[in-house]
Design an enzyme around this catalytic site. Structure first.
Site, short mmCIF file in Angstrom:
data_model
loop_
_atom_site.label_atom_id
_atom_site.label_comp_id
_atom_site.label_asym_id
_atom_site.label_seq_id
_atom_site.Cartn_x
_atom_site.Cartn_y
_atom_site.Cartn_z
N LYS A 239 28.36 30.94 14.08
CA LYS A 239 27.81 30.87 12.65
C LYS A 239 27.67 32.03 12.03
O LYS A 239 28.08 32.25 10.81
CB LYS A 239 26.43 30.10 13.03
CG LYS A 239 25.37 30.33 11.86
CD LYS A 239 25.72 29.35 10.53
CE LYS A 239 24.80 29.70 9.15
NZ LYS A 239 24.60 28.68 8.58
N CYS A 293 20.35 33.43 3.39
CA CYS A 293 21.37 33.49 4.53
C CYS A 293 22.07 34.65 4.66
O CYS A 293 21.70 35.41 5.42
CB CYS A 293 22.35 32.31 4.45
SG CYS A 293 21.60 30.65 4.10
N1 SAJ Z 1 28.66 35.59 -3.98
C1 SAJ Z 1 29.30 36.89 -4.61
N2 SAJ Z 1 30.84 36.61 -4.42
C2 SAJ Z 1 31.43 35.76 -4.19
C3 SAJ Z 1 30.54 34.61 -3.48
C4 SAJ Z 1 29.31 34.37 -3.48
O1 SAJ Z 1 28.73 37.75 -5.13
O2 SAJ Z 1 32.79 35.74 -4.00
C5 SAJ Z 1 27.12 35.61 -3.79
C6 SAJ Z 1 26.44 34.67 -4.50
O3 SAJ Z 1 26.33 34.66 -5.85
C7 SAJ Z 1 25.29 34.34 -3.70
C8 SAJ Z 1 25.53 34.77 -2.47
O4 SAJ Z 1 26.78 35.79 -2.36
O5 SAJ Z 1 24.33 35.41 -4.26
C9 SAJ Z 1 25.76 33.80 -1.30
O6 SAJ Z 1 26.42 32.91 -1.82
P1 SAJ Z 1 27.13 31.83 -0.92
O7 SAJ Z 1 28.00 30.74 -1.72
O8 SAJ Z 1 27.77 32.28 0.20
O9 SAJ Z 1 25.90 30.77 -0.50
P2 SAJ Z 1 24.85 30.41 0.47
O10 SAJ Z 1 24.03 31.72 1.05
O11 SAJ Z 1 23.79 29.54 -0.21
O12 SAJ Z 1 25.56 29.61 1.56
C10 SAJ Z 1 26.01 30.42 2.70
C11 SAJ Z 1 27.39 29.56 3.20
N3 SAJ Z 1 28.19 30.21 4.13
C12 SAJ Z 1 29.49 30.47 4.05
O13 SAJ Z 1 30.38 30.03 3.04
C13 SAJ Z 1 30.22 31.41 5.03
C14 SAJ Z 1 26.94 28.25 3.62
O14 SAJ Z 1 28.14 27.68 4.14
C15 SAJ Z 1 25.97 28.50 4.85
O15 SAJ Z 1 25.69 27.36 5.49
C16 SAJ Z 1 24.72 29.25 4.33
O16 SAJ Z 1 25.13 30.42 3.92
C17 SAJ Z 1 23.81 29.30 5.29
O17 SAJ Z 1 22.88 28.63 5.57
O18 SAJ Z 1 24.03 30.05 6.42
#
Ligand code: SAJ
Length: 467
Positions: A239, A293
């Site tokens: 994870k 997360c």
């Molecule tokens: N972000 C960027 N650039 C990107 C992608 C995202 O700046 O290219 C930013 C987003 O705007 C946000 C942050 O990163 O602020 C996190 O975004 P996220 O899409 O990763 O979303 P989370 O944190 O809601 O969900 C993540 C996911 N993990 C992965 O995709 C590996 C989700 O699948 C997990 O279940 C979740 O964390 C968790 O609960 O751990």
């Protein structure tokens, strides 16, 4: 009738039976689950298992959540399909909630722990909710039941922290009297219900029998594929690896953006071109990484790593780069205002989007908060708009009821979240609403730089500083 050491009446526990018994019990509606923590992960978990045929009792410390659930209501309106799932299964009598864990745990075959694991000010993981849930579970669990930890935790925390608590509180032995497994949630906030029915799950437990049972539970109740990991710490490492892979790659995208700004190269043009290559997974620069997360998960591994004497520098540096992006956006705002002969002090700055990511109503560790507080401290007047928070108070500011209201006479417009609404911005209209000479800082690269400049905006984007 055998009495468990905790003095509770108990029938032959699920651990003593086979995967086939489990499936039969699920089919007959006799399989009972307790879900500890009814938050963004726990409530959907309870609802999808109820939908899958189990009888589920959710436990939460918040009376509002318990009362809402029992009246079939669900506050997580930004989770498509969840409100209906909760209502339907409460009406069916398959889902209910309680403040009292003793009303849920002793009668349950499986106890699923879905409580938050944030980090504190010192970036140390705060496992207090997990240890409290383990104590409560240990005190009430019946012989033959299985505990499943869905909360995200560091590798080894299940074996070294949770297990001793369960054994001490129950007076029972893992693998003999009860089972313990890690099955970390992998759901994408904003899309959780769909994810729970499609994304394969990872299960690692203290013994093979328990792994088989937990795998059978997720396969038969949720209809998802299950990957069986060697043990809980491996499941938790899986994870964290997938989340840190994302955080580190976002940091790399942000570092490219900072570099390419200096070279006058469009970082988005570069990333999208790279994405045409089979083994390039695009990540995008922006105002930073928020949410419950990614900004936290790295520290679970860093802390466990440091205990062994190994410091994961790349993972640490990635956090630093991502945490610095809000300040970079403040610099871009200051530069763009200078381009139109203005300063941050005395300017009206409209910030469109406060959620940490598109489509969710969630400001946990959102990078936009630092942008708002820094610009306010520099003397700007801030107006906010976010379609998920219309008319609500956020960071001490009243969120506008419309984009127009927030952007009226603005000296600078900042895009903080890439909500759908902002992907089709009417730049002509925005230019008419904003003050005569205005800046446009796109911290989520939703708008076309040239189109913004053509409307007379002094434009800046993260990784795009060339127009
Ligand atoms: N972000 C960027 N650039 C990107 C992608 C995202 O700046 O290219 C930013 C987003 O705007 C946000 C942050 O990163 O602020 C996190 O975004 P996220 O899409 O990763 O979303 P989370 O944190 O809601 O969900 C993540 C996911 N993990 C992965 O995709 C590996 C989700 O699948 C997990 O279940 C979740 O964390 C968790 O609960 O751990």
């Amino acid at each position: 009738m055998e009495r468990s050491k905790t003095g509770m009446n108990s029938e032959r526990g699920i651990l003593m039976g086979s995967a086939r018994d489990l499936k039969k019990k699920l089919k007959s509606g006799d399989l009972k689950l307790a879900v500890i923590g009814l938050g963004r992960i726990g409530l959907p978990t309870a609802a999808v298992f109820a939908e899958g045929g189990a009888t589920v009792v959710g436990v939460d410390v918040r009376a509002s959540v318990v009362n809402d659930t029992n009246s079939g209501k669900c506050a997580l309106v930004d989770e498509p399909g969840l409100p209906e799932l909760v209502r339907q299964n409460v009406e069916r009598g398959r889902l209910r909630a309680t403040l009292d864990p003793v009303k849920a745990i002793p009668s349950s075959d499986f106890v699923i722990i879905c409580v938050p694991t944030p980090v504190d000010q010192t970036k140390s993981p705060n496992y207090s909710a997990v240890t409290a849930a383990s104590q409560t579970t240990g005190e009430s669990i019946r012989r033959g039941s299985v505990v499943i930890v869905e909360s995200t935790i560091g590798p080894g925390i299940a074996e070294e922290v949770i297990l001793p608590i369960l054994e001490e509180k129950s007076g029972m032995k893992v693998g003999v009297d009860f089972g313990l497994a890690s099955c970390p949630e992998r759901s994408d906030p904003g899309n959780i219900v769909a994810n729970m029915g499609s994304v394969p799950r990872i299960v690692g437990s203290m013994d093979q029998k328990c792994t088989e049972l937990v795998a059978a539970l997720y396969e038969s109740a949720l209809g998802v594929k299950v990957i069986k990991a060697s043990n809980p710490k491996t499941a938790n490492a899986i994870k964290l690896t997938e989340n840190l892979f994302r955080d580190v790659n976002i940091a790399l995208a942000n570092e490219f953006a900072l570099l390419f700004e200096e070279f006058g190269i469009d970082a988005i043009e570069v990333i999208e071109a790279c994405a045409t290559k089979y083994n390039f997974m695009p990540h995008y620069p922006g105002v930073g990484v928020g949410g419950p997360c990614l900004p936290s998960n790295s520290y679970y591994l860093i802390v466990e790593g440091m205990k062994t004497g190994y410091i994961p520098n790349l993972i640490r540096m990635a956090r630093e780069i991502n945490d610095r992006m809000p300040d970079h956006v403040v610099e871009l705002v200051s530069e763009a205002l200078n381009d139109v002969g203005k300063t941050v002090r005395g300017s009206k700055i409209a910030i469109l989007g406060v959620s940490y990511k598109p489509g969710v109503k969630d400001i946990q560790l959102t990078p936009v908060e630092r942008v708002v507080s820094r610009l306010s401290a520099m003397g700007a007047s801030i107006s906010l708009y976010d379609p998920m928070f219309k008319g609500e108070k956020v960071f001490g500011h009243q969120v506008g009821r419309s984009l127009e209201e927030a952007s009226k006479a603005a000296d600078c417009i900042v895009i903080g979240t890439a909500h759908e609404e902002f992907k089709t911005l009417d730049l002509d209209r925005l230019a008419r609403l904003a003050s005569k000479k205005a800046a446009f800082v796109d911290a989520r690269n939703v708008a076309n730089p040239k189109e913004a400049a053509r409307r007379g905006f002094a434009y800046r984007g993260v990784g795009r500083k060339f127009v």
